[in-house]
Design an enzyme around this catalytic site. Sequence first.
Site, PDB file in Angstrom:
ATOM      1  N   GLU A   1     -32.783  19.932   4.544  1.00  0.00           N
ATOM      2  CA  GLU A   1     -32.781  20.531   5.899  1.00  0.00           C
ATOM      3  C   GLU A   1     -31.162  21.091   6.235  1.00  0.00           C
ATOM      4  O   GLU A   1     -30.444  20.595   5.483  1.00  0.00           O
ATOM      5  CB  GLU A   1     -33.425  19.720   6.833  1.00  0.00           C
TER       6      GLU A   1
ATOM      7  N   ARG B   1     -37.980   6.137   8.716  1.00  0.00           N
ATOM      8  CA  ARG B   1     -36.939   5.700   9.653  1.00  0.00           C
ATOM      9  C   ARG B   1     -36.401   4.396   9.243  1.00  0.00           C
ATOM     10  O   ARG B   1     -37.035   3.303   8.938  1.00  0.00           O
ATOM     11  CB  ARG B   1     -37.865   5.448  10.931  1.00  0.00           C
TER      12      ARG B   1
END
Length: 344
Positions: free
Chosen positions: A119, A197
């Site tokens: 990204e 995470r």
Amino acid sequence: MESVHPILLEASLHETIWGGRRLEEDGWKKLPPAKLIGEAWETEVNTLAQNPPYTGKTLGQLVIELGPSLLGPQAEAIFGPRFPLLAKFIDAHQKLSVQVHPDDAYAAQHEGGKLGKTECWYILAAEPGAAIVHGFATPTTRSAVATAIEKVELEQLLHEEPVQAGDVIFVPAGTVHAIGAGILLYELQEYSDITYRMYDYGRLTAEGKPRELHIERALAVAHYGPSARIKVRPVTLAGGPGYEERCLAACRYFVMRELALKGEAHDQTTGSCQILSALSAEATIHYGPSQQLHLTFTRGQSVVLPAALGPYSLEGHGLLLRSYVPAPNDAAWLAWKEANPELA
């Protein structure tokens, strides 16, 4: 072949524990009352088209109906018959958890054939002192990171990078990263929902419980060293009489270009669909036979241009972003690689 049209989408809004109200306060979006909105997903497959002849259909439905005419051969070559890229506006009122995304190979093997996630971020606004996490401060090891997570002291190993409006950050798969508090940004990514995470600073949910972590998988895909480059070098492109243009970020998955419209810009779609997102511009797309058809969009709105749209022009003033899946010989990508050899 049936004619195709630009697709004006209504973003899907996502409530998060770290979000805020800035997307409305700064004039980007209309938000539901009393909700903390962290993300506006511009090209989620469930977003609804707002303009004829597609009104009320989801982007996912249009991918099925239009197929290669929408996606384009270059996008399909990389991503298959799915919408390739997810664009978002992100309002980090509070800092996000420390995360890492897998690459395509790991995701295909361990996540049922899904895509990994590379990204990039374009910082739209940042409070004084705002920073991101990007990689580690010094070379480290999996065991050292695991121990730091267990002791709730991973901050001591991470690299924090101050940011300001205009910065462009490239986040390859495997980069340990986090968006800090007080940052508003535009994100472009491979269309993937896989996030591991790694760490959440010991914070608790509203129910008093720790948030779920994905430590083993995060450790399996993370890169254990400093990032080669964090803030990338945008490249000035040729532009034209009615616009200036820069390539902000580029890789095999996407190219993101910034247009500063000062009148009119001409282009055409070829091997890939394009995503247009207005940052400060009110722009009108002219397309179709003799450019007789048109669609207007404004600040905070996004439009998908099908690959088969062909020649079009943009008329207006202000900034907008244009993103697509590049061919191997894409001139903007090649110029960007030359300016950012650490990431090539």
